[in-house]
Motif scaffolding. Sequence first.
Motif, PDB file in Angstrom:
ATOM      1  N   ALA A 176     -14.200  25.637   6.152  1.00 15.30           N
ATOM      2  CA  ALA A 176     -13.607  26.846   4.974  1.00 15.30           C
ATOM      3  C   ALA A 176     -13.989  27.963   5.526  1.00 15.30           C
ATOM      4  CB  ALA A 176     -14.265  26.196   3.690  1.00 15.30           C
ATOM      5  N   VAL A 177     -15.240  28.100   5.984  1.00 13.98           N
ATOM      6  CA  VAL A 177     -15.646  29.554   6.409  1.00 13.98           C
ATOM      7  C   VAL A 177     -14.890  30.077   7.507  1.00 13.98           C
ATOM      8  CG1 VAL A 177     -17.660  30.694   7.372  1.00 13.98           C
ATOM      9  CG2 VAL A 177     -17.956  29.047   5.397  1.00 13.98           C
ATOM     10  N   SER A 178     -14.583  28.912   8.556  1.00 14.60           N
ATOM     11  CA  SER A 178     -13.695  29.324   9.762  1.00 14.60           C
ATOM     12  C   SER A 178     -12.364  29.760   9.453  1.00 14.60           C
ATOM     13  CB  SER A 178     -13.554  27.831  10.664  1.00 14.60           C
ATOM     14  OG  SER A 178     -15.015  27.545  11.047  1.00 14.60           O
ATOM     15  N   ALA A 179     -11.845  29.038   8.342  1.00 12.61           N
ATOM     16  CA  ALA A 179     -10.605  29.288   7.876  1.00 12.61           C
ATOM     17  C   ALA A 179     -10.540  30.732   7.298  1.00 12.61           C
ATOM     18  CB  ALA A 179     -10.049  28.451   6.714  1.00 12.61           C
ATOM     19  N   VAL A 180     -11.571  31.162   6.641  1.00 15.05           N
ATOM     20  CA  VAL A 180     -11.503  32.787   5.899  1.00 15.05           C
ATOM     21  C   VAL A 180     -11.638  33.597   7.229  1.00 15.05           C
ATOM     22  CG1 VAL A 180     -12.955  34.028   4.714  1.00 15.05           C
ATOM     23  CG2 VAL A 180     -12.334  31.736   3.772  1.00 15.05           C
ATOM     24  N   ALA A 181     -12.383  33.312   8.026  1.00  9.48           N
ATOM     25  CA  ALA A 181     -12.760  34.376   9.285  1.00  9.48           C
ATOM     26  C   ALA A 181     -11.409  34.234   9.939  1.00  9.48           C
ATOM     27  CB  ALA A 181     -13.844  33.578  10.222  1.00  9.48           C
ATOM     28  N   GLY A 209      -6.665  37.756  11.677  1.00  5.93           N
ATOM     29  CA  GLY A 209      -5.469  37.968  11.790  1.00  5.93           C
ATOM     30  C   GLY A 209      -4.850  38.890  10.983  1.00  5.93           C
ATOM     31  N   ALA A 210      -5.213  39.144   9.735  1.00 10.31           N
ATOM     32  CA  ALA A 210      -4.784  40.163   8.796  1.00 10.31           C
ATOM     33  C   ALA A 210      -5.078  41.307   9.220  1.00 10.31           C
ATOM     34  CB  ALA A 210      -5.228  39.754   7.295  1.00 10.31           C
ATOM     35  N   VAL A 211      -6.527  41.616   9.602  1.00 14.13           N
ATOM     36  CA  VAL A 211      -7.013  42.541  10.038  1.00 14.13           C
ATOM     37  C   VAL A 211      -6.268  43.239  11.388  1.00 14.13           C
ATOM     38  CG1 VAL A 211      -8.961  44.040  11.103  1.00 14.13           C
ATOM     39  CG2 VAL A 211      -9.377  42.639   8.888  1.00 14.13           C
ATOM     40  N   ARG A 212      -6.243  42.315  12.249  1.00 12.43           N
ATOM     41  CA  ARG A 212      -5.656  42.772  13.650  1.00 12.43           C
ATOM     42  C   ARG A 212      -4.040  43.172  13.425  1.00 12.43           C
ATOM     43  NH1 ARG A 212      -7.772  38.112  17.890  1.00 12.43           N
ATOM     44  NH2 ARG A 212      -9.801  39.288  18.102  1.00 12.43           N
ATOM     45  N   ARG A 213      -3.285  42.670  12.376  1.00 10.34           N
ATOM     46  CA  ARG A 213      -2.015  43.103  12.077  1.00 10.34           C
ATOM     47  C   ARG A 213      -1.902  44.318  11.423  1.00 10.34           C
ATOM     48  NH1 ARG A 213      -0.951  39.443   8.320  1.00 10.34           N
ATOM     49  NH2 ARG A 213      -1.372  41.199   6.547  1.00 10.34           N
ATOM     50  N   GLU A 214      -2.824  44.617  10.454  1.00  9.78           N
ATOM     51  CA  GLU A 214      -3.103  46.078   9.898  1.00  9.78           C
ATOM     52  C   GLU A 214      -3.401  47.046  10.815  1.00  9.78           C
ATOM     53  OE1 GLU A 214      -4.363  44.248   5.442  1.00  9.78           O
ATOM     54  OE2 GLU A 214      -5.889  45.667   6.699  1.00  9.78           O
ATOM     55  N   ILE A 215      -4.275  46.731  11.791  1.00 11.45           N
ATOM     56  CA  ILE A 215      -4.847  47.840  12.552  1.00 11.45           C
ATOM     57  C   ILE A 215      -3.467  48.041  13.574  1.00 11.45           C
ATOM     58  CG2 ILE A 215      -6.426  48.490  14.361  1.00 11.45           C
ATOM     59  CD1 ILE A 215      -7.551  48.451  11.353  1.00 11.45           C
ATOM     60  N   THR A 216      -2.950  46.839  14.090  1.00 12.20           N
ATOM     61  CA  THR A 216      -1.900  47.205  14.890  1.00 12.20           C
ATOM     62  C   THR A 216      -0.752  48.157  14.309  1.00 12.20           C
ATOM     63  OG1 THR A 216      -2.152  45.176  16.051  1.00 12.20           O
ATOM     64  CG2 THR A 216       0.158  45.919  16.454  1.00 12.20           C
ATOM     65  N   LEU A 269     -13.098  47.447  16.045  1.00 11.18           N
ATOM     66  CA  LEU A 269     -13.589  46.300  15.663  1.00 11.18           C
ATOM     67  C   LEU A 269     -12.638  45.051  15.676  1.00 11.18           C
ATOM     68  CD1 LEU A 269     -16.470  44.835  14.734  1.00 11.18           C
ATOM     69  CD2 LEU A 269     -15.555  45.333  12.556  1.00 11.18           C
ATOM     70  N   ALA A 270     -11.422  45.383  15.230  1.00 14.03           N
ATOM     71  CA  ALA A 270     -10.270  44.370  15.372  1.00 14.03           C
ATOM     72  C   ALA A 270     -10.114  43.814  16.723  1.00 14.03           C
ATOM     73  CB  ALA A 270      -9.079  45.167  15.024  1.00 14.03           C
ATOM     74  N   ASP A 271     -10.456  44.792  17.731  1.00 18.78           N
ATOM     75  CA  ASP A 271     -10.237  44.189  19.117  1.00 18.78           C
ATOM     76  C   ASP A 271     -11.348  43.108  19.561  1.00 18.78           C
ATOM     77  OD1 ASP A 271      -7.802  45.796  19.423  1.00 18.78           O
ATOM     78  OD2 ASP A 271      -9.385  47.444  19.716  1.00 18.78           O
ATOM     79  N   LEU A 272     -12.355  43.152  18.902  1.00 22.27           N
ATOM     80  CA  LEU A 272     -13.613  42.405  19.225  1.00 22.27           C
ATOM     81  C   LEU A 272     -14.055  41.149  18.257  1.00 22.27           C
ATOM     82  CD1 LEU A 272     -16.127  45.362  20.264  1.00 22.27           C
ATOM     83  CD2 LEU A 272     -14.608  43.935  22.088  1.00 22.27           C
ATOM     84  N   LEU A 273     -13.256  41.259  17.188  1.00 23.80           N
ATOM     85  CA  LEU A 273     -13.661  40.072  16.191  1.00 23.80           C
ATOM     86  C   LEU A 273     -13.036  38.719  16.744  1.00 23.80           C
ATOM     87  CD1 LEU A 273     -12.596  41.466  12.852  1.00 23.80           C
ATOM     88  CD2 LEU A 273     -14.901  41.053  13.614  1.00 23.80           C
TER      89      LEU A 273
END
Length: 226
Positions: A141-146, A151-158, A105-109
């Motif tokens: 605000a919603v865009s910033a959270v997304a 970014g955080a999820v992609r770093r963790e998955i990487t 999912l991290a690759d498609l978000l």
Amino acid sequence: MLVWERPEPPDRPVPAPLSRERIVQAAIRLADADGLDAVSLRKVAAELDVGPMRLYGYLATKEELLDLMVDAVHAEIRPTGDGWREVLLSLAETTRRAAHRHEWLADLLGGRPQLGPNTLTGGEAVLAAMGDVDLDVVVPAVSAVAAYVIGAVRREITERRAERESGMDQRQWQVTHGPYLLRLFATGRFPALAAVVHDGPHLDADQTFRTGLDFLLDGIGARISP
């Protein structure tokens, strides 16, 4: 007509019953096990023990299949809570948990907007929770959270993938590379970095994610209630 609106063909129980849901769940199983490279219409058909051509009655391209997979996982992302902060926090944390369950999912978000029913339901819940906050604040605000979550999820998955490929967890990496950093810091060329390594907080992944998210939500709160 988009895949969300296109009717499925009549059920054919022989040689095997088929539906978009069965196709999508088979694709998710393959992706969970071996990543997106394991997902193709041919491989999904084999997983379901049907001919590849049967799938084309339910979807036209692999891109449609990926869209359906993402929307199916969005059923696991259900923002809840009282007030905008709790709902945005829930959105972030449930998205992160879903990505940890389904690393692909991290690759498609963060790609093109997702228009599936589960995705739209979640988006509606988030926007409704913002109440009467001005849209000039709500949208960024919603865009910033997304953006933060992606970014955080992609770093963790990487990092998780790198650990698997190298066979080296974070502790082993530190032991291996620590002496090099110590020699580098001893030159005096990187005093700020040395201070962070020696004296900075050493947070785990959960703490890092939540702390950064709190910083972001505090900033949004300052805009909402100056």
